[in-house]
Design a protein around this motif. Structure first.
Motif, PDB file in Angstrom:
ATOM      1  N   VAL A   9       0.830  -1.205   0.000  1.00 37.78           N
ATOM      2  CA  VAL A   9       0.000   0.000   0.000  1.00 37.78           C
ATOM      3  C   VAL A   9       0.865   1.255   0.000  1.00 37.78           C
ATOM      4  CG1 VAL A   9      -1.671   1.322   1.362  1.00 37.78           C
ATOM      5  CG2 VAL A   9      -1.989  -1.138   1.038  1.00 37.78           C
ATOM      6  N   LYS A  10       1.946   1.207   0.733  1.00 31.30           N
ATOM      7  CA  LYS A  10       2.863   2.353   0.781  1.00 31.30           C
ATOM      8  C   LYS A  10       3.402   2.655  -0.615  1.00 31.30           C
ATOM      9  CE  LYS A  10       7.041   4.024   3.131  1.00 31.30           C
ATOM     10  NZ  LYS A  10       8.103   3.676   4.115  1.00 31.30           N
ATOM     11  N   TYR A  11       3.780   1.624  -1.348  1.00 32.54           N
ATOM     12  CA  TYR A  11       4.282   1.808  -2.714  1.00 32.54           C
ATOM     13  C   TYR A  11       3.188   2.362  -3.626  1.00 32.54           C
ATOM     14  CZ  TYR A  11       5.943   0.728  -7.405  1.00 32.54           C
ATOM     15  OH  TYR A  11       6.300   0.830  -8.731  1.00 32.54           O
ATOM     16  N   ILE A  12       1.998   1.784  -3.535  1.00 37.64           N
ATOM     17  CA  ILE A  12       0.883   2.215  -4.395  1.00 37.64           C
ATOM     18  C   ILE A  12       0.553   3.674  -4.160  1.00 37.64           C
ATOM     19  CG2 ILE A  12      -1.582   1.901  -4.853  1.00 37.64           C
ATOM     20  CD1 ILE A  12      -1.109  -1.115  -4.164  1.00 37.64           C
ATOM     21  N   LYS A  14       2.438   6.059  -3.216  1.00 37.90           N
ATOM     22  CA  LYS A  14       3.453   6.936  -3.812  1.00 37.90           C
ATOM     23  C   LYS A  14       3.188   7.158  -5.292  1.00 37.90           C
ATOM     24  CE  LYS A  14       7.425   6.079  -0.781  1.00 37.90           C
ATOM     25  NZ  LYS A  14       8.802   5.513  -0.688  1.00 37.90           N
ATOM     26  N   VAL A  15       2.672   6.121  -5.962  1.00 45.23           N
ATOM     27  CA  VAL A  15       2.420   6.215  -7.397  1.00 45.23           C
ATOM     28  C   VAL A  15       1.152   7.007  -7.693  1.00 45.23           C
ATOM     29  CG1 VAL A  15       1.985   4.904  -9.500  1.00 45.23           C
ATOM     30  CG2 VAL A  15       3.624   4.039  -7.826  1.00 45.23           C
ATOM     31  N   ILE A  16       0.100   6.800  -6.902  1.00 47.84           N
ATOM     32  CA  ILE A  16      -1.193   7.436  -7.203  1.00 47.84           C
ATOM     33  C   ILE A  16      -1.367   8.777  -6.512  1.00 47.84           C
ATOM     34  CG2 ILE A  16      -2.272   5.193  -7.604  1.00 47.84           C
ATOM     35  CD1 ILE A  16      -3.661   5.448  -4.892  1.00 47.84           C
ATOM     36  N   ASN A  17      -0.396   9.175  -5.698  1.00 49.30           N
ATOM     37  CA  ASN A  17      -0.429  10.455  -4.990  1.00 49.30           C
ATOM     38  C   ASN A  17      -1.686  10.572  -4.129  1.00 49.30           C
ATOM     39  OD1 ASN A  17       2.060  11.473  -6.045  1.00 49.30           O
ATOM     40  ND2 ASN A  17       1.013  11.807  -8.000  1.00 49.30           N
ATOM     41  N   ASN A  18      -2.517  11.568  -4.389  1.00 50.28           N
ATOM     42  CA  ASN A  18      -3.688  11.812  -3.543  1.00 50.28           C
ATOM     43  C   ASN A  18      -4.962  11.158  -4.068  1.00 50.28           C
ATOM     44  OD1 ASN A  18      -2.244  13.454  -1.699  1.00 50.28           O
ATOM     45  ND2 ASN A  18      -2.416  15.198  -3.105  1.00 50.28           N
ATOM     46  N   PHE A  19      -4.845  10.338  -5.079  1.00 47.92           N
ATOM     47  CA  PHE A  19      -6.026   9.679  -5.632  1.00 47.92           C
ATOM     48  C   PHE A  19      -6.642   8.750  -4.587  1.00 47.92           C
ATOM     49  CE2 PHE A  19      -8.364   6.435  -7.941  1.00 47.92           C
ATOM     50  CZ  PHE A  19      -9.033   7.170  -8.900  1.00 47.92           C
ATOM     51  N   GLN A  20      -7.950   8.889  -4.381  1.00 47.74           N
ATOM     52  CA  GLN A  20      -8.656   8.089  -3.369  1.00 47.74           C
ATOM     53  C   GLN A  20      -9.740   7.257  -4.027  1.00 47.74           C
ATOM     54  OE1 GLN A  20      -8.346   7.634   0.195  1.00 47.74           O
ATOM     55  NE2 GLN A  20      -9.675   5.998  -0.559  1.00 47.74           N
ATOM     56  N   PRO A  21      -9.509   5.949  -4.227  1.00 44.87           N
ATOM     57  CA  PRO A  21     -10.549   5.114  -4.840  1.00 44.87           C
ATOM     58  C   PRO A  21     -11.732   4.910  -3.910  1.00 44.87           C
ATOM     59  CG  PRO A  21      -8.710   3.750  -4.123  1.00 44.87           C
ATOM     60  CD  PRO A  21      -8.298   5.177  -3.907  1.00 44.87           C
ATOM     61  N   LEU A  64      -2.974  -3.120 -11.577  1.00 49.67           N
ATOM     62  CA  LEU A  64      -3.923  -2.315 -10.826  1.00 49.67           C
ATOM     63  C   LEU A  64      -4.136  -1.044 -11.628  1.00 49.67           C
ATOM     64  CD1 LEU A  64      -3.121  -4.320  -8.576  1.00 49.67           C
ATOM     65  CD2 LEU A  64      -3.207  -2.416  -6.962  1.00 49.67           C
ATOM     66  N   VAL A  65      -5.386  -0.747 -11.953  1.00 46.63           N
ATOM     67  CA  VAL A  65      -5.682   0.429 -12.776  1.00 46.63           C
ATOM     68  C   VAL A  65      -6.568   1.375 -11.973  1.00 46.63           C
ATOM     69  CG1 VAL A  65      -6.577   1.267 -14.969  1.00 46.63           C
ATOM     70  CG2 VAL A  65      -5.569  -1.026 -14.837  1.00 46.63           C
ATOM     71  N   PHE A  66      -6.074   2.579 -11.767  1.00 47.78           N
ATOM     72  CA  PHE A  66      -6.822   3.608 -11.054  1.00 47.78           C
ATOM     73  C   PHE A  66      -7.330   4.629 -12.067  1.00 47.78           C
ATOM     74  CE2 PHE A  66      -3.821   1.799  -8.127  1.00 47.78           C
ATOM     75  CZ  PHE A  66      -4.460   1.773  -6.898  1.00 47.78           C
ATOM     76  N   GLY A  67      -8.550   5.114 -11.869  1.00 47.67           N
ATOM     77  CA  GLY A  67      -9.095   6.094 -12.794  1.00 47.67           C
ATOM     78  C   GLY A  67     -10.497   6.500 -12.413  1.00 47.67           C
ATOM     79  N   VAL A  97      -7.731  -6.910   0.597  1.00 49.60           N
ATOM     80  CA  VAL A  97      -7.153  -6.208   1.743  1.00 49.60           C
ATOM     81  C   VAL A  97      -6.456  -4.935   1.284  1.00 49.60           C
ATOM     82  CG1 VAL A  97      -5.612  -6.401   3.720  1.00 49.60           C
ATOM     83  CG2 VAL A  97      -6.881  -8.403   2.965  1.00 49.60           C
ATOM     84  N   VAL A  98      -5.780  -4.985   0.143  1.00 50.61           N
ATOM     85  CA  VAL A  98      -5.152  -3.787  -0.415  1.00 50.61           C
ATOM     86  C   VAL A  98      -6.205  -2.718  -0.698  1.00 50.61           C
ATOM     87  CG1 VAL A  98      -4.018  -2.861  -2.481  1.00 50.61           C
ATOM     88  CG2 VAL A  98      -3.106  -4.906  -1.369  1.00 50.61           C
ATOM     89  N   ALA A  99      -7.310  -3.119  -1.319  1.00 53.49           N
ATOM     90  CA  ALA A  99      -8.387  -2.168  -1.612  1.00 53.49           C
ATOM     91  C   ALA A  99      -8.916  -1.529  -0.330  1.00 53.49           C
ATOM     92  CB  ALA A  99      -9.516  -2.874  -2.362  1.00 53.49           C
ATOM     93  N   TYR A 100      -9.113  -2.346   0.684  1.00 54.38           N
ATOM     94  CA  TYR A 100      -9.609  -1.842   1.965  1.00 54.38           C
ATOM     95  C   TYR A 100      -8.641  -0.821   2.556  1.00 54.38           C
ATOM     96  CZ  TYR A 100     -10.596  -1.766   6.982  1.00 54.38           C
ATOM     97  OH  TYR A 100     -10.829  -1.361   8.272  1.00 54.38           O
ATOM     98  N   GLU A 101      -7.361  -1.150   2.547  1.00 52.25           N
ATOM     99  CA  GLU A 101      -6.358  -0.249   3.128  1.00 52.25           C
ATOM    100  C   GLU A 101      -6.242   1.049   2.331  1.00 52.25           C
ATOM    101  OE1 GLU A 101      -4.760  -0.475   5.944  1.00 52.25           O
ATOM    102  OE2 GLU A 101      -5.650  -2.426   6.449  1.00 52.25           O
ATOM    103  N   LEU A 102      -6.634   1.022   1.059  1.00 53.42           N
ATOM    104  CA  LEU A 102      -6.632   2.233   0.246  1.00 53.42           C
ATOM    105  C   LEU A 102      -7.906   3.051   0.433  1.00 53.42           C
ATOM    106  CD1 LEU A 102      -5.104   0.842  -3.075  1.00 53.42           C
ATOM    107  CD2 LEU A 102      -4.016   2.454  -1.505  1.00 53.42           C
ATOM    108  N   GLY A 103      -8.843   2.545   1.235  1.00 53.61           N
ATOM    109  CA  GLY A 103     -10.042   3.303   1.559  1.00 53.61           C
ATOM    110  C   GLY A 103     -11.281   2.947   0.772  1.00 53.61           C
TER     111      GLY A 103
END
Length: 272
Positions: A9-12, A14-21, A64-67, A97-103
């Protein structure tokens, strides 16, 4: 927390900055192209994420695709990890679990499945009403050996209703039914298919159930949708193959994408 997730999650982040899924979508066999339609995409290869398990099955790209979809911030998992790939349930539920930790608060789980209900046909989209756990394992043991039991529907009732109504509005081949999760990797025999039909299953596949159990434990709302890609063994005389499954999923990907986008639009509008 599952071991290794914190570093992932820490790595992710850093890549997505302030993006909140807000919403995450696990994309099943042959359905990963939906994530390519996201606006303002940020794509991360799972091979670049520390500790992240890698999918090995054809049709599961490993991204993993964010958008954005209809003004909603979404996370799409192109590729899932099946239990039969490693025999480790921790890897199966790692994306959840990754999705959950990302909010993420809402999880849409999709899969390609074999049709057991003879009234269903390949190309139908089945909203999962409930599931049968024929994997004979439970991921909650990795969180605590003495976990409190919870008693609520595995699939959110409001999301189910929304998905069915949306499918009808769009004139899509929408169904509702019971999904049975098995370990795989082989397809079921005609005798097993007959048994599953008798106990009330409408579709069968090798995923979804552990992910749904984990998401519920973490407090996420879950919507499950199966793409019926083939008739199960004994119902159809045709020999089954993974290529057939992914090819069938590709044929209905436009309808599937339309359904997902409209569901997300309505969620964003607060219609649940």
């Amino acid at each position: 927390m599952v071991e290794g997730v914190e570093e992932s999650v820490k790595y992710i982040r850093k890549v997505i900055n302030n993006f909140q899924p807000e919403i995450a979508i696990i994309l099943g066999s042959g359905l990963g192209d939906i994530a390519e339609e996201f606006e303002n995409k940020i794509k991360i290869k799972t091979s670049d994420i520390p500790n992240y398990p890698l999918p090995t099955v054809e049709g599961h790209a490993g991204n993993l695709v964010f958008g954005e979809i209809n003004n909603a911030n979404v996370l799409g998992f192109q590729g899932r990890i099946h239990f039969y790939e490693s025999g480790k349930i921790e890897k199966v539920v790692y994306p959840v679990v990754v999705a959950y930790e990302l909010g993420v608060k809402i999880l849409i789980i999709t899969n390609a499945s074999g049709g057991l209900n003879k009234n269903f046909k390949p190309g139908d989209l089945m909203v999962i009403a409930d599931h049968i756990n024929f994997m004979f394992l439970n991921p909650l043991k990795i969180f605590s050996p003495n976990i409190n039991r919870f008693n609520k529907p595995a699939y959110d009732e409001n999301l189910k209703k929304l998905a069915i109504e949306t499918g009808i509005e769009l004139k899509l081949p929408i169904r509702e039914g019971i999904y049975c999760g098995v370990r795989g990797p082989n397809y079921e025999t005609p005798a097993e298919v007959n048994m599953l039909r008798k106990i009330g299953a409408d579709a069968v596949g090798m995923s979804t159930v552990p992910e749904v159990i984990t998401a519920n434990y973490l407090g996420m709302k879950v919507l499950g949708i199966s793409c019926i890609t083939n008739y199960a063994a004994g119902i159809s005389p045709t020999k089954l193959s993974h290529e057939e499954v992914t090819e069938a999923a590709q044929k209905v990907k436009n309808e599937f994408s339309l359904l997902i986008k409209e569901i997300i639009r309505k969620i964003k509008q607060g219609k649940i």
